[in-house]
Design an enzyme around this catalytic site. Structure first.
Site, PDB file in Angstrom:
ATOM      1  N   SER A  65       0.819  -1.215   0.000  1.00 33.85           N
ATOM      2  CA  SER A  65       0.000   0.000   0.000  1.00 33.85           C
ATOM      3  C   SER A  65       0.853   1.265   0.000  1.00 33.85           C
ATOM      4  O   SER A  65       0.437   2.287  -0.552  1.00 33.85           O
ATOM      5  CB  SER A  65      -0.924  -0.010   1.208  1.00 33.85           C
ATOM      6  N   PHE A  66       2.032   1.192   0.612  1.00 30.19           N
ATOM      7  CA  PHE A  66       2.881   2.384   0.630  1.00 30.19           C
ATOM      8  C   PHE A  66       3.265   2.795  -0.796  1.00 30.19           C
ATOM      9  O   PHE A  66       3.416   3.978  -1.089  1.00 30.19           O
ATOM     10  CB  PHE A  66       4.136   2.129   1.478  1.00 30.19           C
ATOM     11  N   HIS A  97       4.409  -0.489  12.671  1.00 25.40           N
ATOM     12  CA  HIS A  97       4.530  -0.341  11.208  1.00 25.40           C
ATOM     13  C   HIS A  97       3.185  -0.050  10.559  1.00 25.40           C
ATOM     14  O   HIS A  97       3.085   0.739   9.617  1.00 25.40           O
ATOM     15  CB  HIS A  97       5.153  -1.606  10.616  1.00 25.40           C
ATOM     16  N   PHE A 122      -9.390   6.905  -2.413  1.00 27.56           N
ATOM     17  CA  PHE A 122      -8.766   6.147  -1.323  1.00 27.56           C
ATOM     18  C   PHE A 122      -9.567   4.865  -1.050  1.00 27.56           C
ATOM     19  O   PHE A 122     -10.518   4.860  -0.267  1.00 27.56           O
ATOM     20  CB  PHE A 122      -8.714   7.022  -0.063  1.00 27.56           C
ATOM     21  N   ARG A 136     -15.124  -6.505   4.501  1.00 30.47           N
ATOM     22  CA  ARG A 136     -15.241  -5.264   3.732  1.00 30.47           C
ATOM     23  C   ARG A 136     -14.722  -5.378   2.298  1.00 30.47           C
ATOM     24  O   ARG A 136     -14.573  -4.371   1.604  1.00 30.47           O
ATOM     25  CB  ARG A 136     -14.512  -4.144   4.495  1.00 30.47           C
TER      26      ARG A 136
HETATM   27  N1  LIG Z   1       2.061  -4.833   6.315  1.00 29.88           N
HETATM   28  C1  LIG Z   1       1.475  -4.377   5.147  1.00 29.88           C
HETATM   29  C2  LIG Z   1       2.197  -3.712   4.162  1.00 29.88           C
HETATM   30  N2  LIG Z   1       3.513  -3.474   4.327  1.00 29.88           N
HETATM   31  C3  LIG Z   1       4.391  -3.142   3.215  1.00 29.88           C
HETATM   32  C4  LIG Z   1       4.367  -1.641   2.858  1.00 29.88           C
HETATM   33  O1  LIG Z   1       3.147  -1.286   2.228  1.00 29.88           O
HETATM   34  C5  LIG Z   1       5.516  -1.343   1.873  1.00 29.88           C
HETATM   35  O2  LIG Z   1       5.347  -2.160   0.722  1.00 29.88           O
HETATM   36  C6  LIG Z   1       6.863  -1.606   2.483  1.00 29.88           C
HETATM   37  O3  LIG Z   1       6.984  -0.856   3.677  1.00 29.88           O
HETATM   38  C7  LIG Z   1       8.001  -1.200   1.516  1.00 29.88           C
HETATM   39  O4  LIG Z   1       7.871   0.146   1.165  1.00 29.88           O
HETATM   40  N3  LIG Z   1       1.583  -3.284   3.043  1.00 29.88           N
HETATM   41  C8  LIG Z   1       0.231  -3.492   2.857  1.00 29.88           C
HETATM   42  O5  LIG Z   1      -0.308  -3.109   1.822  1.00 29.88           O
HETATM   43  N4  LIG Z   1      -0.486  -4.150   3.812  1.00 29.88           N
HETATM   44  C9  LIG Z   1       0.082  -4.600   4.956  1.00 29.88           C
HETATM   45  O6  LIG Z   1      -0.619  -5.201   5.823  1.00 29.88           O
HETATM   46  C1  LIG Z   2       0.963  -3.233   8.435  1.00 29.63           C
HETATM   47  C2  LIG Z   2       2.263  -3.940   8.527  1.00 29.63           C
HETATM   48  O1  LIG Z   2       3.276  -3.513   8.002  1.00 29.63           O
HETATM   49  C3  LIG Z   2       2.271  -5.124   9.424  1.00 29.63           C
HETATM   50  O2  LIG Z   2       1.524  -6.150   8.832  1.00 29.63           O
HETATM   51  C4  LIG Z   2       3.684  -5.635   9.679  1.00 29.63           C
HETATM   52  O3  LIG Z   2       3.563  -6.572  10.718  1.00 29.63           O
HETATM   53  P1  LIG Z   2       4.453  -6.386  12.037  1.00 29.63           P
HETATM   54  O4  LIG Z   2       4.044  -5.055  12.654  1.00 29.63           O
HETATM   55  O5  LIG Z   2       4.104  -7.560  12.922  1.00 29.63           O
HETATM   56  O6  LIG Z   2       5.903  -6.399  11.598  1.00 29.63           O
END
Ligand SMILES: Nc1c(NC[C@H](O)[C@H](O)[C@H](O)CO)[nH]c(=O)[nH]c1=O
Ligand SMILES: CC(=O)[C@@H](O)COP(=O)(O)O
Length: 160
Positions: A65-66, A97, A122, A136
Site C-alpha cells: 500500500s505504501f 509499522h 482512497f 469489507r
Molecule cells: N504490512 C502491510 C504492508 N507493508 C508493506 C508496505 O506497504 C511497503 O510495501 C513496504 O513498507 C516497503 O515500502 N503493506 C500493505 O499493503 N499491507 C500490509 O498489511
Molecule cells: C501493516 C504492517 O506492516 C504489518 O503487517 C507488519 O507486521 P508487524 O508489525 O508484525 O511487523
C-alpha cells in the site's frame, strides 16, 4: 456511521454520471492479495456495469500500500485517466509499522488530490484483523472496491 452499521456497496446506478467515455486507472497492492483481489473485482465489475469498457480501465499492481502513491502518480502521467482508484489492504501486525504505512499512504494520496488535475480515490482498507478486511472486501459489510469505483465515477463530474 460506522461501516459495521451499513453496507458499503449499496448505491443507486441512476445517481451515476455518464461515464461511457471516461478512462479509469486502478492501482492495486499485492500485499494481502486475498483481500485486494476482492476489492479489485468489485471495482472493475462496478465500472463495467456503468458502461466503462475494458479498454478504458487500466490496472497496475504495486507491492504494498505504501507504493500506491508512486503508482498512482505514474498512472496519472502515463495513462491520463479521468480518475484513479487506489486499492490496498493494511492489516495491523505486532508493531507500529501499521500506523506508519497507513499514515504514509493516506498523506500521499491526499497530496496527489491537491497536486493532480484528477481525483485519486482512497480505496485502502486499514483493519485490525483479517476478518475485518474480509468483511469489507466482498463479505458481510459489502465491498470497499465497489464504493471506491462509485466514488471515482461521481468525481468525474467535477472535471467534464
Ligand atoms: N504490512 C502491510 C504492508 N507493508 C508493506 C508496505 O506497504 C511497503 O510495501 C513496504 O513498507 C516497503 O515500502 N503493506 C500493505 O499493503 N499491507 C500490509 O498489511
Ligand atoms: C501493516 C504492517 O506492516 C504489518 O503487517 C507488519 O507486521 P508487524 O508489525 O508484525 O511487523
Amino acid at each position: 456511521m460506522a461501516t459495521s452499521q451499513t453496507h458499503l456497496s449499496a448505491y443507486n446506478p441512476e445517481d451515476l454520471p455518464d461515464v461511457t467515455n471516461k478512462r479509469f486507472g486502478i492501482v492495486v497492492s499485492q500485499w494481502n492479495d486475498e483481500i485486494t483481489n476482492g476489492l479489485l473485482a468489485g471495482a472493475v465489475e462496478t465500472l463495467q456495469k456503468a458502461g466503462v469498457t475494458e479498454d478504458r480501465i487500466f490496472i497496475w499492481e504495486v507491492p504494498g500500500s505504501f507504493e500506491l502513491v508512486y503508482g498512482c502518480a505514474q498512472m496519472a502521467k502515463q495513462k491520463a485517466p479521468d480518475a484513479i482508484i487506489a486499492l490496498g489492504s493494511v492489516i495491523r501486525g505486532e508493531t507500529a509499522h501499521f500506523d506508519f504505512v497507513c499514515s504514509g499512504v493516506t498523506q500521499g494520496i491526499t497530496q496527489l488530490n491537491t497536486q493532480l488535475d484528477l481525483p485519486v480515490i482512497f480505496g485502502v482498507l486499514t483493519d485490525d484483523t483479517l476478518q475485518q478486511a474480509q468483511d469489507r472486501s466482498g463479505g458481510r459489510h459489502g465491498n470497499k472496491g465497489i464504493e471506491a469505483a462509485v466514488t471515482a465515477m461521481k468525481m468525474t463530474s467535477f472535471n467534464p
